[in-house]
Design an enzyme around this catalytic site. Structure first.
Site, mmCIF file in Angstrom:
data_model
loop_
_atom_site.group_PDB
_atom_site.id
_atom_site.type_symbol
_atom_site.label_atom_id
_atom_site.label_comp_id
_atom_site.label_asym_id
_atom_site.label_seq_id
_atom_site.Cartn_x
_atom_site.Cartn_y
_atom_site.Cartn_z
ATOM 1 N N LYS A 94 8.357 8.625 -8.287
ATOM 2 C CA LYS A 94 7.700 7.643 -7.430
ATOM 3 C C LYS A 94 7.375 6.368 -8.201
ATOM 4 C CE LYS A 94 3.815 7.543 -4.119
ATOM 5 N NZ LYS A 94 2.787 8.422 -3.512
ATOM 6 N N CYS A 120 6.416 8.299 -0.202
ATOM 7 C CA CYS A 120 5.151 7.843 0.386
ATOM 8 C C CYS A 120 4.902 6.343 0.180
ATOM 9 C CB CYS A 120 3.995 8.677 -0.134
ATOM 10 S SG CYS A 120 2.538 8.632 0.948
ATOM 11 N N GLU A 164 5.628 15.359 1.263
ATOM 12 C CA GLU A 164 5.231 15.102 -0.121
ATOM 13 C C GLU A 164 4.241 16.161 -0.604
ATOM 14 O OE1 GLU A 164 3.262 11.379 -2.689
ATOM 15 O OE2 GLU A 164 2.830 11.621 -0.545
#
Length: 370
Positions: A184, A221, A110
């Site tokens: 995300k 993540c 990331e």
């Protein structure tokens, strides 16, 4: 089926970090990024009309099986306040994975284009965001590498879309075509991980792309802690679940080691959905500096624990990374995935056949009250 470019071990202390720490101050980091951006955009312009051939060693998957590469990188040893070294390491990692290790799908960590800048709220660092669709130099260069090496490349970027900022992944197919973007969905906010200051919650929903190697799902993540995200991608037919990551110590209590928990939650996603998981993390200590009245002091630090890994479709770890002072700052793990065999096993278990979605309405609530 397994290949290793760095050491693999079963256990790693979060505090074992032999690479030197990387330090940065927000203003100098932004200046370095802007300099790199100008340099790379000039390079991309000059290469626009150059016909790029395919690397002699680049091969596409000749069967249903493909090789996935999990990349772990460290900032250790790079010049402080400079992002160009991050960029060079990322490109070299792609070359190693594709050319030396025969990978068909490559996952970088990331926000690999620099230190993890979300340690605190620094307004100037919002200037690191760029429009993904406006000749983003990272995307443009990775498109070239994807085509050259005939590999699928999901690329993590800090995306700006008009007045919104996102933590995003751009999916590039093996011919260099951009297939789309995932933003995300789950944005954390805690000491050292103050992402809500930088990122708007994603609006794309969970996505799976049909690529050269198969159906690829990507989340980012903090998304990895939510089983709903993994199930949503599995329902869309994902052959592999990818999680580019930046996670390490907790600045308020450096003794906390979440690495085993972090791995287990994703191993559970693999086991529950019978889909292999790949998680790429960074490694090493990154120190945020504070400048005031001509004096520079340490504001905060995070030691990223690495432990990148690959599972099979049952959730068992088949590869795990560690770095030490004898290793390269680039770690590449690879494993072969056979989607057809995994689909057959998944069907035999009947896990998706026996689902009862009409009973799961409670999952659409915040407090369990329908």
């Amino acid at each position: 089926n397994l290949h290793f470019f760095c050491k693999t071990i079963s256990r790693l202390s979060v505090h074992s970090n032999m690479f030197p720490a990387y330090s940065y101050s927000p203003e100098q980091l932004l200046a370095s990024f802007q300099s790199l951006k100008a340099k790379e955009e000039e390079t991309n312009t000059n290469e626009t009309n150059i016909s790029l051939g395919v690397s002699p060693s680049a091969t596409s998957s000749s069967s249903s099986s493909f090789v996935v590469a999990c990349i772990q990188l460290t900032a250790g040893g790079l010049e402080n306040n400079n992002v160009e070294g991050f960029w060079e390491r990322a490109q070299e990692a792609v070359r190693i994975a594709a050319q030396d290790k025969g990978a068909n799908l490559i996952l970088l960590p990331e926000l690999f284009l620099g230190p993890y800048f979300c340690q605190s709220q620094e307004a100037c660092l919002q200037g690191l965001a760029l429009e993904a669709e406006d000749n983003h130099f990272v995307v443009e260069r990775m498109k070239v590498l994807a085509k050259q090496y005939q590999v699928v490349l999901p690329i993590s970027i800090f995306e700006r879309k008009r007045n919104a900022l996102y933590n995003s992944v751009v999916m590039i197919d093996a011919d260099g075509t951009v297939l789309g973007t995932y933003r995300k969905s789950h944005i954390p906010d805690g000491t050292g991980y103050q992402e809500k200051f930088y990122f708007t919650p994603g609006d794309t929903g969970f996505k799976v792309w049909k690529t050269r190697v198969g159906m690829v799902g990507v989340a980012i993540c903090w998304d990895q802690w939510f089983p709903e995200a993994a199930r949503a991608m599995a329902l869309q037919g994902a052959d592999v679940l990818l999680y580019p990551t930046a996670i390490g110590t907790e600045p308020q209590d450096p003794t906390i080691d979440s690495s085993a928990h972090w791995q287990r939650v994703m191993q559970g996603h693999a086991a529950a959905n019978m889909v292999p998981v790949v998680a790429s993390n960074r490694y090493g200590t990154e120190i945020l500096l504070h400048n005031k009245d001509g004096t520079t002091t340490e504001k905060q630090r995070i030691t990223f624990y690495g432990k990148s890994f690959i599972t099979d479709e049952t959730g068992a770890k088949v590869a795990e990374a560690v770095m030490d002072d004898k290793d390269s700052p680039i770690c590449v793990l690879t494993s072969t995935i056979d989607p057809e065999a995994n689909r057959a096993s998944r069907l035999a278990w009947g896990l998706f056949r026996d689902r009862r979605p009409e009973l799961y309405g409670i999952l659409q609530t915040k407090d369990g009250v329908v």
